[in-house]
Design a protein around this motif. Structure first.
Motif, PDB file in Angstrom:
ATOM      1  N   LEU A  51     -15.767  40.757 -35.857  1.00 48.14           N
ATOM      2  CA  LEU A  51     -14.692  41.572 -35.958  1.00 48.14           C
ATOM      3  C   LEU A  51     -13.252  41.117 -35.759  1.00 48.14           C
ATOM      4  O   LEU A  51     -12.340  41.901 -36.784  1.00 48.14           O
ATOM      5  CB  LEU A  51     -15.155  42.479 -34.018  1.00 48.14           C
ATOM      6  CG  LEU A  51     -14.126  43.885 -33.973  1.00 48.14           C
ATOM      7  CD1 LEU A  51     -14.188  45.037 -34.870  1.00 48.14           C
ATOM      8  CD2 LEU A  51     -14.348  43.698 -32.782  1.00 48.14           C
ATOM      9  N   TYR A  52     -12.565  39.930 -35.468  1.00 47.21           N
ATOM     10  CA  TYR A  52     -11.308  39.767 -35.508  1.00 47.21           C
ATOM     11  C   TYR A  52     -11.100  38.811 -37.229  1.00 47.21           C
ATOM     12  O   TYR A  52     -10.096  39.437 -37.584  1.00 47.21           O
ATOM     13  CB  TYR A  52     -11.597  38.247 -34.533  1.00 47.21           C
ATOM     14  CG  TYR A  52      -9.840  37.475 -34.611  1.00 47.21           C
ATOM     15  CD1 TYR A  52      -8.902  38.180 -33.025  1.00 47.21           C
ATOM     16  CD2 TYR A  52     -10.055  36.237 -35.216  1.00 47.21           C
ATOM     17  CE1 TYR A  52      -8.005  37.271 -33.331  1.00 47.21           C
ATOM     18  CE2 TYR A  52      -8.857  35.882 -34.760  1.00 47.21           C
ATOM     19  CZ  TYR A  52      -7.690  36.311 -33.976  1.00 47.21           C
ATOM     20  OH  TYR A  52      -6.579  35.817 -33.727  1.00 47.21           O
ATOM     21  N   THR A  56     -11.399  45.338 -41.777  1.00 49.21           N
ATOM     22  CA  THR A  56     -11.296  46.270 -40.985  1.00 49.21           C
ATOM     23  C   THR A  56      -9.616  45.643 -40.336  1.00 49.21           C
ATOM     24  O   THR A  56      -8.434  46.507 -40.693  1.00 49.21           O
ATOM     25  CB  THR A  56     -12.051  46.807 -40.323  1.00 49.21           C
ATOM     26  OG1 THR A  56     -12.803  47.297 -40.937  1.00 49.21           O
ATOM     27  CG2 THR A  56     -11.383  48.516 -40.185  1.00 49.21           C
ATOM     28  N   ASN A  57      -9.977  44.906 -38.895  1.00 50.94           N
ATOM     29  CA  ASN A  57      -8.514  44.903 -38.033  1.00 50.94           C
ATOM     30  C   ASN A  57      -7.883  43.434 -39.336  1.00 50.94           C
ATOM     31  O   ASN A  57      -7.118  43.123 -38.483  1.00 50.94           O
ATOM     32  CB  ASN A  57      -9.577  44.312 -37.315  1.00 50.94           C
ATOM     33  CG  ASN A  57     -10.476  44.941 -36.930  1.00 50.94           C
ATOM     34  OD1 ASN A  57      -9.987  46.489 -36.837  1.00 50.94           O
ATOM     35  ND2 ASN A  57     -11.569  44.828 -36.724  1.00 50.94           N
ATOM     36  N   ASN A  58      -8.074  42.608 -40.394  1.00 50.77           N
ATOM     37  CA  ASN A  58      -7.721  41.826 -40.450  1.00 50.77           C
ATOM     38  C   ASN A  58      -6.996  41.886 -42.158  1.00 50.77           C
ATOM     39  O   ASN A  58      -6.321  42.475 -42.297  1.00 50.77           O
ATOM     40  CB  ASN A  58      -8.613  40.001 -40.244  1.00 50.77           C
ATOM     41  CG  ASN A  58      -7.444  38.976 -40.306  1.00 50.77           C
ATOM     42  OD1 ASN A  58      -6.935  39.014 -39.662  1.00 50.77           O
ATOM     43  ND2 ASN A  58      -8.534  38.146 -40.855  1.00 50.77           N
ATOM     44  N   PRO A 327     -14.435  28.676 -40.835  1.00 50.01           N
ATOM     45  CA  PRO A 327     -14.102  29.490 -38.970  1.00 50.01           C
ATOM     46  C   PRO A 327     -13.385  30.413 -38.544  1.00 50.01           C
ATOM     47  O   PRO A 327     -12.315  30.731 -39.512  1.00 50.01           O
ATOM     48  CB  PRO A 327     -13.491  27.569 -37.917  1.00 50.01           C
ATOM     49  CG  PRO A 327     -13.256  27.005 -39.087  1.00 50.01           C
ATOM     50  CD  PRO A 327     -13.161  27.159 -40.535  1.00 50.01           C
ATOM     51  N   ALA A 328     -13.817  30.992 -37.924  1.00 48.77           N
ATOM     52  CA  ALA A 328     -13.337  32.069 -36.929  1.00 48.77           C
ATOM     53  C   ALA A 328     -12.306  31.360 -35.746  1.00 48.77           C
ATOM     54  O   ALA A 328     -13.066  30.975 -35.371  1.00 48.77           O
ATOM     55  CB  ALA A 328     -14.020  32.964 -36.937  1.00 48.77           C
ATOM     56  N   VAL A 329     -10.954  30.880 -36.805  1.00 48.84           N
ATOM     57  CA  VAL A 329     -10.325  29.912 -35.194  1.00 48.84           C
ATOM     58  C   VAL A 329     -10.021  31.736 -33.929  1.00 48.84           C
ATOM     59  O   VAL A 329      -9.277  32.875 -35.396  1.00 48.84           O
ATOM     60  CB  VAL A 329      -9.268  29.126 -35.532  1.00 48.84           C
ATOM     61  CG1 VAL A 329      -8.107  29.379 -34.482  1.00 48.84           C
ATOM     62  CG2 VAL A 329      -9.413  28.218 -36.776  1.00 48.84           C
ATOM     63  N   LEU A 330     -10.063  31.559 -32.803  1.00 49.58           N
ATOM     64  CA  LEU A 330      -9.575  32.537 -32.595  1.00 49.58           C
ATOM     65  C   LEU A 330      -8.897  32.931 -30.857  1.00 49.58           C
ATOM     66  O   LEU A 330      -8.063  33.620 -30.733  1.00 49.58           O
ATOM     67  CB  LEU A 330     -11.321  32.813 -31.096  1.00 49.58           C
ATOM     68  CG  LEU A 330     -12.226  33.336 -32.258  1.00 49.58           C
ATOM     69  CD1 LEU A 330     -13.896  34.204 -31.344  1.00 49.58           C
ATOM     70  CD2 LEU A 330     -11.936  34.310 -33.413  1.00 49.58           C
ATOM     71  N   GLY A 406      -3.934  33.726 -41.075  1.00 50.26           N
ATOM     72  CA  GLY A 406      -5.080  34.642 -41.155  1.00 50.26           C
ATOM     73  C   GLY A 406      -5.667  35.139 -39.209  1.00 50.26           C
ATOM     74  O   GLY A 406      -6.782  35.574 -39.862  1.00 50.26           O
ATOM     75  N   GLN A 407      -4.811  34.696 -38.573  1.00 46.58           N
ATOM     76  CA  GLN A 407      -5.677  35.248 -37.676  1.00 46.58           C
ATOM     77  C   GLN A 407      -4.804  36.740 -37.351  1.00 46.58           C
ATOM     78  O   GLN A 407      -3.458  36.517 -36.957  1.00 46.58           O
ATOM     79  CB  GLN A 407      -5.235  34.955 -36.371  1.00 46.58           C
ATOM     80  CG  GLN A 407      -5.625  33.167 -36.707  1.00 46.58           C
ATOM     81  CD  GLN A 407      -5.516  32.309 -35.795  1.00 46.58           C
ATOM     82  OE1 GLN A 407      -5.256  31.256 -35.169  1.00 46.58           O
ATOM     83  NE2 GLN A 407      -6.224  32.878 -34.146  1.00 46.58           N
ATOM     84  N   GLY A 408      -5.082  38.259 -38.327  1.00 44.27           N
ATOM     85  CA  GLY A 408      -3.712  38.713 -38.466  1.00 44.27           C
ATOM     86  C   GLY A 408      -3.492  39.893 -37.218  1.00 44.27           C
ATOM     87  O   GLY A 408      -2.219  39.915 -36.615  1.00 44.27           O
ATOM     88  N   LEU A 409      -4.792  39.690 -36.329  1.00 41.82           N
ATOM     89  CA  LEU A 409      -4.887  40.347 -34.928  1.00 41.82           C
ATOM     90  C   LEU A 409      -3.305  40.054 -33.755  1.00 41.82           C
ATOM     91  O   LEU A 409      -2.364  40.875 -33.424  1.00 41.82           O
ATOM     92  CB  LEU A 409      -5.784  41.282 -34.748  1.00 41.82           C
ATOM     93  CG  LEU A 409      -6.505  42.018 -34.694  1.00 41.82           C
ATOM     94  CD1 LEU A 409      -8.134  41.663 -34.130  1.00 41.82           C
ATOM     95  CD2 LEU A 409      -5.827  42.853 -34.758  1.00 41.82           C
ATOM     96  N   ASP A 410      -3.604  38.321 -33.499  1.00 45.78           N
ATOM     97  CA  ASP A 410      -2.624  37.576 -32.720  1.00 45.78           C
ATOM     98  C   ASP A 410      -1.613  37.723 -33.937  1.00 45.78           C
ATOM     99  O   ASP A 410      -0.506  37.360 -32.809  1.00 45.78           O
ATOM    100  CB  ASP A 410      -3.464  36.899 -32.498  1.00 45.78           C
ATOM    101  CG  ASP A 410      -4.120  37.156 -31.253  1.00 45.78           C
ATOM    102  OD1 ASP A 410      -4.214  37.717 -30.606  1.00 45.78           O
ATOM    103  OD2 ASP A 410      -6.068  36.723 -31.250  1.00 45.78           O
TER     104      ASP A 410
END
Length: 474
Positions: A51-52, A56-58, A327-330, A406-410
């Motif tokens: 999702l992150y 769509t969200n990134n 990796p998906a860094v959160l 790469g961490q678009g939402l944040d």
């Protein structure tokens, strides 16, 4: 009469037999009668990462809004030409999948899930709610999962509620409270989960800092003085590591069949300006070898103008982000150090804001495999990189924007909060020169939860991309 009784009895037996047979047929032989906490935990971690980091969200929205990536074809989302069907995935998956499954763990009896499972589930649920409110603003929170048409809570209510939820999560997490399996992020290391809880508390403290400075200071102090600490190294980074297809990084899967994104010219220009050694990590050289340098795609162009930049003459995002096992860094260690630096700069906690800022940049370099001490020192000693105590938001905001690549939402949230770097909309964008400030609510909210939706926008403002959220005061 006897004949009728026999027919009736035979018919009843037949119905009963059919019912039993249908029950057997409709059973899934691969499904468990009772969901298991380890499977639910594994599923939410994987689905949360998808999702992150997914399209769509990134890279089809937030990465474009903060000009990390740009579109070289099908440029509608890069021009903000979108509708209330464009941002449904974060909402629908966040509520119907992640929060639903995490609530199941939280509500399990002790014999099905020990308190460590519940603490982890509450932490992940808080992270999910945080993504939702950061993107949309007011959201269903207190009644989410309890009512078919839940009321919305204001962003202030959500943030303050999450601070309390995370306190509860911290109290549930204890190495003596049982083992955890199914944890693909921290491998059941409860001490790392406790650090993540405090790091999220610190994140929220800064989210509310321009609105509720007293509460923000209290939350920052509590987060940083808790015995568990915050993320303390890159090995503590909260991430989901992918493997190979079909369990591959979403960006990798996308680029296997499509070629419609480039690294943004805005990012390339900034990295070149700063002689930033992360550029070869963030970007690939154009496939046309005669170009010989990194070339970003401009944001907000028409389809024809975007195409004319040349597919072979512009740079795709770096292979670091496009391999199957990327990796998906959160939540990164670098982010936590930037947050500590800002908390010191605001006078919330004691410490050396400048040194923490330098440490944050160093942690970002290390995260991307850049460890040469001389290279790092030369970068930090540049006048354009040095920490500005008077305008700490500019220093931290600019470097955080780069580190969040790469961490678009944040990245989108922190850019709105800190207002750096200064970004300009592209020439073919449709918001009269403005950039987006939020996501649209899904259109289904108007039809399925209309009363709550209308009450929310009456307080927050019109359901527009340009409506500023509560935390975004400038």
């Amino acid at each position: 009469m006897l004949k009728n009784i026999l027919y009736t009895t035979l018919f009843a037996i037949t119905l009963t037999s059919c019912s039993d047979t249908l029950d057997d047929i409709n059973k899934n032989p691969n499904a468990t009668e009772t969901p298991l906490a380890p499977y639910l935990l594994t599923g939410t971690l994987k689905q949360g990462a998808d999702l992150y980091w997914g399209s769509t969200n990134n890279f089809d929205s937030s990465l474009l809004f903060v000009q990390h990536w740009a579109k070289i074809q099908y440029t509608e989302p890069d021009r903000y030409d979108v509708s209330n069907t464009s941002f449904t995935t974060l909402w629908n998956t966040g509520y119907a999948t992640l929060i639903t499954d995490l609530n199941t763990i939280i509500n399990f009896p002790q014999e099905q899930a020990n308190s460590n499972y519940k603490g982890i589930a509450l932490t992940l649920r808080s992270w999910t709610f945080l993504l939702l409110t950061d993107a949309y603003g007011s959201i269903p929170y207190k009644e989410a999962g309890l009512k078919v048409t839940p009321a919305y809570n204001t962003q202030k209510e959500v943030y303050t509620g999450l601070l309390e939820d995370l306190k509860q999560a911290q109290s549930l997490l204890n190495t003596a409270n049982g083992t955890v399996t199914g944890d693909l992020s921290y491998k059941g290391d409860i001490l790392k989960w406790k650090k993540l809880v405090n790091s999220l508390r610190l994140r929220i403290a800064l989210r509310i800092s321009d609105r509720e400075p007293a509460l923000a200071k209290q939350a920052a102090i509590e987060a940083t003085t808790d015995a568990a600490g915050v993320l303390g190294s890159n090995s503590d980074t909260f991430k989901f590591t992918y493997t190979s297809s079909p369990q591959q990084n979403p960006a990798s899967a996308w680029f296997e069949t499509r070629d419609d994104y480039r690294i943004s010219k805005t990012m390339v220009d900034k990295l070149n300006e700063l002689s930033d050694p992360r550029l070869p990590v963030y970007a690939q050289l154009p496939s046309d070898a005669s170009v010989g340098k990194y070339v970003g795609g401009a944001n907000g162009l028409s389809n024809s103008d975007a195409n004319s930049q040349g597919f072979a003459k512009t740079s795709k995002p770096g292979t670091y982000f496009l391999t199957s096992s990327s990796p998906a860094v959160l939540v990164s260690y670098s982010e936590v150090l930037f947050n500590l630096s800002e908390a010191v700069a605001r006078g919330y906690i004691s410490g050396d804001a400048e040194q923490l800022y330098k440490n944050a940049i160093t942690a970002s370099f290390n995260q991307f495999g850049i460890t040469d001490a001389t290279v790092i020192a030369n970068y930090l000693n540049q006048a354009s990189v040095k920490y500005d105590a008077i305008d700490y938001a500019k220093s931290i905001g600019t470097q955080k924007w780069i580190a969040f690549y790469g961490q678009g939402l944040d990245a989108f949230t922190e850019w709105r909060r800190l207002d750096y770097p200064v970004l300009k909309s592209g020439p073919a964008t449709v918001l009269d020169g403005n950039l987006p400030s939020r996501f649209f609510y899904p259109g289904t909210e108007q039809s399925l939860n209309g009363t709550s939706y209308q009450a929310a926008i009456a307080v927050q403002g019109k359901d527009l991309l340009t409506t500023k959220l509560w935390f975004d005061v400038k």
